[in-house]
Design an enzyme around this catalytic site. Sequence first.
Site, PDB file in Angstrom:
ATOM      1  N   CYS A 117     -66.292  53.952 -17.728  1.00  0.00           N
ATOM      2  CA  CYS A 117     -67.344  53.740 -18.921  1.00  0.00           C
ATOM      3  C   CYS A 117     -67.452  52.157 -19.001  1.00  0.00           C
ATOM      4  CB  CYS A 117     -67.963  53.950 -20.098  1.00  0.00           C
ATOM      5  SG  CYS A 117     -67.199  56.324 -19.954  1.00  0.00           S
ATOM      6  N   HIS A 257     -71.109  50.241 -25.243  1.00  0.00           N
ATOM      7  CA  HIS A 257     -71.854  51.162 -24.810  1.00  0.00           C
ATOM      8  C   HIS A 257     -72.440  52.444 -25.349  1.00  0.00           C
ATOM      9  CE1 HIS A 257     -70.455  54.773 -22.414  1.00  0.00           C
ATOM     10  NE2 HIS A 257     -68.925  54.495 -23.166  1.00  0.00           N
ATOM     11  N   ASN A 287     -73.385  60.090 -23.515  1.00  0.00           N
ATOM     12  CA  ASN A 287     -72.680  58.768 -22.745  1.00  0.00           C
ATOM     13  C   ASN A 287     -72.389  58.985 -21.191  1.00  0.00           C
ATOM     14  OD1 ASN A 287     -70.855  57.983 -21.814  1.00  0.00           O
ATOM     15  ND2 ASN A 287     -69.205  58.033 -22.763  1.00  0.00           N
TER      16      ASN A 287
HETATM   17  O1  UT7 Z   1     -67.081  56.258 -23.202  1.00  0.00           O
HETATM   18  C1  UT7 Z   1     -65.709  56.366 -23.631  1.00  0.00           C
HETATM   19  C2  UT7 Z   1     -65.569  58.070 -23.717  1.00  0.00           C
HETATM   20  N1  UT7 Z   1     -65.161  58.562 -24.697  1.00  0.00           N
HETATM   21  C3  UT7 Z   1     -65.518  58.670 -26.267  1.00  0.00           C
HETATM   22  O2  UT7 Z   1     -65.505  57.797 -26.570  1.00  0.00           O
HETATM   23  C4  UT7 Z   1     -65.475  59.344 -26.917  1.00  0.00           C
HETATM   24  C5  UT7 Z   1     -64.776  59.095 -28.549  1.00  0.00           C
HETATM   25  N2  UT7 Z   1     -64.430  60.242 -29.537  1.00  0.00           N
HETATM   26  C6  UT7 Z   1     -65.486  60.895 -30.095  1.00  0.00           C
HETATM   27  O3  UT7 Z   1     -66.596  60.856 -29.598  1.00  0.00           O
HETATM   28  C7  UT7 Z   1     -64.885  62.009 -31.441  1.00  0.00           C
HETATM   29  O4  UT7 Z   1     -63.977  62.510 -30.774  1.00  0.00           O
HETATM   30  C8  UT7 Z   1     -65.566  63.181 -30.427  1.00  0.00           C
HETATM   31  C9  UT7 Z   1     -67.204  62.589 -30.167  1.00  0.00           C
HETATM   32  C10 UT7 Z   1     -65.302  63.848 -29.151  1.00  0.00           C
HETATM   33  C11 UT7 Z   1     -65.144  64.643 -31.358  1.00  0.00           C
HETATM   34  O5  UT7 Z   1     -65.073  64.497 -33.176  1.00  0.00           O
HETATM   35  P1  UT7 Z   1     -64.099  64.578 -34.132  1.00  0.00           P
HETATM   36  O6  UT7 Z   1     -64.428  63.679 -35.219  1.00  0.00           O
HETATM   37  O7  UT7 Z   1     -63.380  63.308 -34.006  1.00  0.00           O
HETATM   38  O8  UT7 Z   1     -63.890  65.525 -34.283  1.00  0.00           O
HETATM   39  P2  UT7 Z   1     -62.478  66.575 -33.503  1.00  0.00           P
HETATM   40  O9  UT7 Z   1     -62.143  66.666 -32.078  1.00  0.00           O
HETATM   41  O10 UT7 Z   1     -61.468  65.629 -34.348  1.00  0.00           O
HETATM   42  O11 UT7 Z   1     -62.427  67.847 -34.043  1.00  0.00           O
HETATM   43  C12 UT7 Z   1     -63.113  68.326 -35.720  1.00  0.00           C
HETATM   44  C13 UT7 Z   1     -63.387  69.517 -35.240  1.00  0.00           C
HETATM   45  C14 UT7 Z   1     -62.461  70.632 -34.329  1.00  0.00           C
HETATM   46  O12 UT7 Z   1     -61.827  71.641 -34.946  1.00  0.00           O
HETATM   47  P3  UT7 Z   1     -60.420  72.480 -35.763  1.00  0.00           P
HETATM   48  O13 UT7 Z   1     -59.355  71.933 -34.938  1.00  0.00           O
HETATM   49  O14 UT7 Z   1     -60.907  71.102 -37.108  1.00  0.00           O
HETATM   50  O15 UT7 Z   1     -60.933  73.153 -36.086  1.00  0.00           O
HETATM   51  C15 UT7 Z   1     -63.000  71.026 -33.686  1.00  0.00           C
HETATM   52  O16 UT7 Z   1     -62.381  72.140 -32.286  1.00  0.00           O
HETATM   53  O17 UT7 Z   1     -64.449  70.441 -34.136  1.00  0.00           O
HETATM   54  C16 UT7 Z   1     -64.112  71.540 -33.390  1.00  0.00           C
HETATM   55  N3  UT7 Z   1     -65.367  70.667 -32.356  1.00  0.00           N
HETATM   56  C17 UT7 Z   1     -66.008  71.175 -32.040  1.00  0.00           C
HETATM   57  N4  UT7 Z   1     -67.383  71.918 -33.021  1.00  0.00           N
HETATM   58  C18 UT7 Z   1     -68.172  72.347 -32.778  1.00  0.00           C
HETATM   59  C19 UT7 Z   1     -65.478  69.907 -31.256  1.00  0.00           C
HETATM   60  N5  UT7 Z   1     -66.150  69.930 -30.779  1.00  0.00           N
HETATM   61  C20 UT7 Z   1     -67.283  70.189 -30.771  1.00  0.00           C
HETATM   62  C21 UT7 Z   1     -68.767  71.666 -30.704  1.00  0.00           C
HETATM   63  N6  UT7 Z   1     -68.920  71.718 -32.054  1.00  0.00           N
HETATM   64  N7  UT7 Z   1     -68.816  70.585 -29.782  1.00  0.00           N
END
Ligand code: UT7
Length: 330
Positions: A117, A257, A287
């Site tokens: 990225c 970014h 992204n």
């Molecule tokens: O360019 C650099 C590359 N990447 C990034 O910058 C990404 C950086 N990270 C993020 O943007 C965030 O961490 C994410 C958007 C990827 C995830 O958001 P989060 O608030 O950190 O969520 P999480 O991973 O802690 O997941 C929370 C819950 C989980 O369920 P449980 O375990 O609490 O029951 C996930 O399974 O949300 C669930 N979940 C979803 N639910 C619905 C994960 N993805 C999804 C989804 N739809 N697409």
Amino acid sequence: MTRTEPRSAILGTGSAVPSAVVTNDDLAKIVDTTDEWITTRTGIKERRVLEEDKAASDLARLASERALENAGLEVADLDAIIVGTCTADYQFPSLACVLEAKLGAKDVFSFDVNAACSGFLNALSVADMFVRSGRIRKALVVGTDVLSRFLDWQDRSTCILFGDGAGAAVLGVSDDDRGILSARLQTDGSYAETLYVRAGGSKRPATVETVENREHSIFMNGKEVFKVAVRSMEEISRRVLGEAELCVEDVSLVVPHQANRRIITALAARLCIPMEKVIVNLHKYGNTSAASIPVALDEVRREGRIAAGDIVLLNAFGAGFAWGAAVIRF
Ligand code: UT7
């Protein structure tokens, strides 16, 4: 402060995104997610996905031709082509070489830099060094990625995040005060396996097993990335501003970014920069990795949001971890 060496300036920008739009509702039909979850957790509403018969170099070519046109220059004016990408057409040769041929460039040197990225910022910084050293006068700098080809469309935690695109900038010697005032890159390889594609490289070449295990798509510990991203981008932004002898109040516009709206707002809050000065377009494209900064920069340029003399801060963070920032006077 007296200037002792030439500075490089952005002479033109261009961008290209595929025409096919994939909305959050479209994704909700293939994985267990909702528009509401994606919107509130990321800010993304839709993304673009490249046609099957096209490759990253096709998007890069369009963006490059537009940047050259905006700069009022011809391909023949270029001395170098530097591409930031982690999704080149082939394992080798570089996308830059493929692009060079597609553009019909002659008498240039071309190469890729892979900083995921942060690819565009890395490419820009390298091009800046070549221009400032006097070795070249004009470089085409491209950021392009087609991550849709490296997504596991059954993994809801990653497939909702990314989109395809390309952005380009023509860099040349500045004859006035405009130009890149400071650019800085950083990495921390101890996080290499926090965000990566497990197979397909020399460590784990493609086999039937790696394909069956879906190891050719992005693996990410999103929470970890989030945490380190905000902290690192704040630090490096402050450093480049300091090196340019500027403070946050001098910044006219931030082009960060585009990974997650929450990362961008947290960064803006930590830098004490109001969101009116921060460009966010990830609701339209998701992204797009190395393409996200040059696509956003080209959009704001076309919208007339950058005036002469404006101080623009670019910052990025991604796999590696690799991050960087640059401060530019337009
Ligand atoms: O360019 C650099 C590359 N990447 C990034 O910058 C990404 C950086 N990270 C993020 O943007 C965030 O961490 C994410 C958007 C990827 C995830 O958001 P989060 O608030 O950190 O969520 P999480 O991973 O802690 O997941 C929370 C819950 C989980 O369920 P449980 O375990 O609490 O029951 C996930 O399974 O949300 C669930 N979940 C979803 N639910 C619905 C994960 N993805 C999804 C989804 N739809 N697409």
